[in-house]
Design a protein around this motif. Structure first.
Motif, PDB file in Angstrom:
ATOM      1  N   PHE A   1      11.690  29.250  76.103  1.00  0.00           N
ATOM      2  CA  PHE A   1      12.105  30.153  75.034  1.00  0.00           C
ATOM      3  C   PHE A   1      13.154  29.508  74.128  1.00  0.00           C
TER       4      PHE A   1
ATOM      5  N   GLN B   1      15.937  30.675  73.090  1.00  0.00           N
ATOM      6  CA  GLN B   1      17.343  30.847  73.480  1.00  0.00           C
ATOM      7  C   GLN B   1      17.602  30.408  74.919  1.00  0.00           C
TER       8      GLN B   1
ATOM      9  N   ALA C   1      16.862  31.404  77.696  1.00  0.00           N
ATOM     10  CA  ALA C   1      16.517  32.526  78.582  1.00  0.00           C
ATOM     11  C   ALA C   1      16.814  32.239  80.048  1.00  0.00           C
ATOM     12  N   LEU C   2      17.877  31.483  80.304  1.00  0.00           N
ATOM     13  CA  LEU C   2      18.269  31.257  81.706  1.00  0.00           C
ATOM     14  C   LEU C   2      18.890  32.537  82.250  1.00  0.00           C
ATOM     15  N   PHE C   3      18.701  32.786  83.536  1.00  0.00           N
ATOM     16  CA  PHE C   3      19.268  33.994  84.150  1.00  0.00           C
ATOM     17  C   PHE C   3      20.760  33.753  84.349  1.00  0.00           C
ATOM     18  N   ASP C   4      21.566  34.449  83.557  1.00  0.00           N
ATOM     19  CA  ASP C   4      22.985  34.086  83.515  1.00  0.00           C
ATOM     20  C   ASP C   4      23.773  34.481  84.756  1.00  0.00           C
TER      21      ASP C   4
ATOM     22  N   ARG D   1      13.007  24.576  84.854  1.00  0.00           N
ATOM     23  CA  ARG D   1      12.553  25.820  85.478  1.00  0.00           C
ATOM     24  C   ARG D   1      11.080  26.080  85.162  1.00  0.00           C
TER      25      ARG D   1
ATOM     26  N   MET E   1      19.643  41.157  78.804  1.00  0.00           N
ATOM     27  CA  MET E   1      18.559  40.373  79.400  1.00  0.00           C
ATOM     28  C   MET E   1      17.295  40.466  78.551  1.00  0.00           C
TER      29      MET E   1
ATOM     30  N   THR F   1      17.812  38.465  75.108  1.00  0.00           N
ATOM     31  CA  THR F   1      17.925  37.012  75.283  1.00  0.00           C
ATOM     32  C   THR F   1      16.688  36.444  75.987  1.00  0.00           C
ATOM     33  N   ASP F   2      15.635  37.224  76.025  1.00  0.00           N
ATOM     34  CA  ASP F   2      14.330  36.786  76.568  1.00  0.00           C
ATOM     35  C   ASP F   2      14.323  36.549  78.080  1.00  0.00           C
ATOM     36  N   GLN F   3      15.382  36.955  78.778  1.00  0.00           N
ATOM     37  CA  GLN F   3      15.405  36.721  80.229  1.00  0.00           C
ATOM     38  C   GLN F   3      14.318  37.542  80.933  1.00  0.00           C
TER      39      GLN F   3
ATOM     40  N   ALA G   1      11.088  35.852  80.244  1.00  0.00           N
ATOM     41  CA  ALA G   1      11.018  34.621  81.049  1.00  0.00           C
ATOM     42  C   ALA G   1      10.626  34.948  82.485  1.00  0.00           C
ATOM     43  N   MET G   2      11.180  36.039  82.997  1.00  0.00           N
ATOM     44  CA  MET G   2      10.876  36.475  84.362  1.00  0.00           C
ATOM     45  C   MET G   2       9.378  36.784  84.483  1.00  0.00           C
TER      46      MET G   2
ATOM     47  N   LEU H   1       7.325  33.734  84.575  1.00  0.00           N
ATOM     48  CA  LEU H   1       7.374  33.020  85.855  1.00  0.00           C
ATOM     49  C   LEU H   1       6.597  33.786  86.934  1.00  0.00           C
TER      50      LEU H   1
END
Lengths: 283, 281
Positions: free
Chosen positions: A85, A87, A89-92, A151, B119, B122-124, B127-128, B131
């Protein structure tokens, strides 16, 4: 094994973003999707993994028709596609190890194999294991991009989808990420779609370039064909590269973007500055 | 004016429908997946730890305010012997669940909406999904159930401290003997009263969890969108709690009557058959 769009149309409220879009990737190629802001580049990419449903048309990932699958059925198809992505998109709330291992946990790997795979992909994106315990916010944006890449490739996807991978990065890190995209795609034998507005990167790394405009394809061809194109929009994009004030001096020549060492030598010769260590800049 | 009312009603029903569908999805995920226990436990512990200080402080003062107000009224009728029971009944039945759910809506509901909203933008969450994970199972479900469990746990703790605070204030400021204060509890507060309070806390917990998770999960439009989601989560939660309070109060009142009649009937039947001494309730 390709990603295929057949007459895909998508509107948001009264604005038509994609209009009868049809294209197909070739096995193992790097396809760049270029276009101005808001033409639907990222929307196209999100359609491929089923994050957005089209109003009409069909999308295939390999033999799977994404558009006919429900949420549960999409999961195995999404595992075939690694998406990076814009941005990161890491899980912070997770450290780097858990971020990279996230997609691997459902594969049934034991903890040793999991740790080994995390180390392996970390070295592929040229990061050392010192970052594993850190949180994403402790890393520079360039390093976060690499972690995001690690990832995504960890579960060995068949397709890599990059959404503006070099946005917000300086030219040196852009160069490094561009090299990583090419290197990884070739090394892993994946089919890659890269969404970008950076024509220069596209010309240097893509197998084919697709220019989007008005919801459809304005031009599609190899970098050589694109350079020869008389399409006004293509010429506008090419002119942007040539017209830049930095052209011919500090702007990185396309051919060198594929080779960090050459780029560093170029910097030494032309600018007489110290070798630009990518890792140093990252830190 | 009619247009405005129609639009407001349409928005209200649209939101309500969205929340209902989302909650059904959460329920389906809960029954369709396993192994969520540890994360639910972790989230419950986090929520309780984050909110306990606020709940305890609020509990003491809410109890104190009620006791002062009731004392002013009861003193006029020389009925201070009922102060303890009346105060505790109001706390357990109505004020406790309402105040604690408002606090949870402001603190945990807003936090959850902001966290999930961030989340999302920010595309989290995307992204999940990419995955191969189910974000509703991984991030929404544990928070949803944790908020409901925390509502009930915090209500219990809040009520205990609230009653303790009331007793202290009644003793110190109203000059009422603490034993006399506590002596009137059984007359007003029974098992059913406590059950009513817990049922209300459970319902309000579902509202706080459902609305905040929904607004956060469906946030869009960057930081501004997250801000809007948090604001709307707080507004809708409080609005729905007030409406739910009216509905549950009426239902529970009706059930209380049914309970009383059933109990009286059972006692009369037992007395008629000589199982207990006569006299009824």
């Amino acid at each position: 094994m390709s990603i295929r769009f057949e007459n895909v149309t998508k509107s948001f409220l009264d604005r038509k973003v994609l209009s009868d879009l049809s294209f197909s990737t070739r096995d193992g190629e790097i396809l760049y999707i270029i276009g101005k802001s808001g033409v639907g580049k990222s929307v196209t990419l999100k359609h491929a993994v089923g994050l957005i449903k089209p109003d009409s048309g069909r999308i295939f990932v390999g033999s799977h028709e994404v558009t006919s699958l429900n949420r549960e059925e999409l999961m195995p198809v999404r595992r075939l596609c690694g998406m990076i992505f814009q941005q990161t998109a890491l899980f912070d709330s997770m450290n780097i190890f858990d971020n990279i291992a996230y997609g691997l946990r459902s594969t049934g790997l034991d903890s040793d194999a999991l740790a080994a795979r995390v180390s392996e992909v970390l070295s592929l994106v040229q990061l050392d294991s010192g970052v594993l315990d850190k949180l994403p916010c402790d890393l520079s944006f360039g390093m976060q991009k690499r972690v995001s890449l690690a990832r995504t490739i960890a579960p060995s996807p068949a397709y890599l989808l990059f959404d503006e991978p070099t946005t917000g990065l300086d030219p040196i890190i852009t160069n490094a990420i561009g090299s990583l995209i090419t290197g990884l795609s070739r090394q892993l034998g994946t089919t890659s779609i890269v969404v970008s507005h950076d024509m220069e990167s596209a010309l240097s790394t893509a197998d084919r370039i697709m220019l989007l405009d008005n919801g459809g394809i304005a031009a599609l061809g190899t970098p050589g064909e694109i350079r020869q194109s008389t399409n006004p929009l293509v010429m506008e994009f090419l002119a942007e590269i040539n017209d830049t004030p930095e052209a011919g001096t500090s702007r990185t020549p396309c051919i060198w973007r594929q080779d960090e060492q050459s780029y560093r030598e170029y910097r030494r010769a032309i600018h007489h500055d110290d070798p630009l260590d990518i890792e140093e800049v990252d830190k | 004016m009619t247009d405005f009312a129609a639009r407001a009603l349409s928005t209200f029903l649209h939101e309500l429908g969205g929340i209902a569908i989302f909650n059904i999805r959460i329920a389906r995920t809960y029954f369709g997946t396993a192994g969520n226990g540890p994360e639910i436990f972790r989230q419950t512990a986090i929520i309780c730890t984050r909110s306990i200080t606020t709940v305890l402080f609020a509990g003491v003062f809410v109890g104190a305010i009620l006791v002062v107000q009731f004392n002013l009224m009861l003193k006029q009728y020389d009925a201070q012997m009922y102060l303890g029971g009346l105060n505790t009944s109001a706390l357990v039945r109505e004020v406790g669940p309402l105040i604690i759910s408002f606090l949870l809506a402001g603190k945990i509901g807003a936090f959850t909406a902001a966290e999930l909203g961030t989340m999302r933008v920010t595309d989290q969450i995307d992204a999940m999904e990419c995955l191969g994970a189910n974000p509703v199972q991984r991030i929404v479900l544990p928070r949803f159930i944790a908020i409901i469990l925390a509502s009930v746990i915090l209500l219990g703790l809040g009520l205990v401290i609230s009653i303790a605070g009331s007793t202290i204030v009644a003793t110190v400021f109203c000059g009422i003997n603490p034993l006399r204060f506590a002596g009137s509890f059984p007359r007003f507060v029974g098992v059913w009263t406590v059950a009513c309070g817990m049922i209300k806390a459970l319902v309000y917990g579902v509202i706080v969890a459902g609305v905040s998770c929904y607004k956060g999960y469906t946030a869009s439009g960057g930081a501004r969108g997250v801000g809007r989601a948090v604001t709307l989560a707080a507004v809708y939660t409080n609005l729905y709690i007030v409406i739910a309070d009216f509905i549950t109060s009426n239902i529970l009142e009706f059930l209380t009557e049914v309970w009383r009649i059933a109990l009286a009937g059972a006692l009369a039947w037992l007395a008629a058959h000589g199982w207990i001494a006569g006299g009824g309730l």
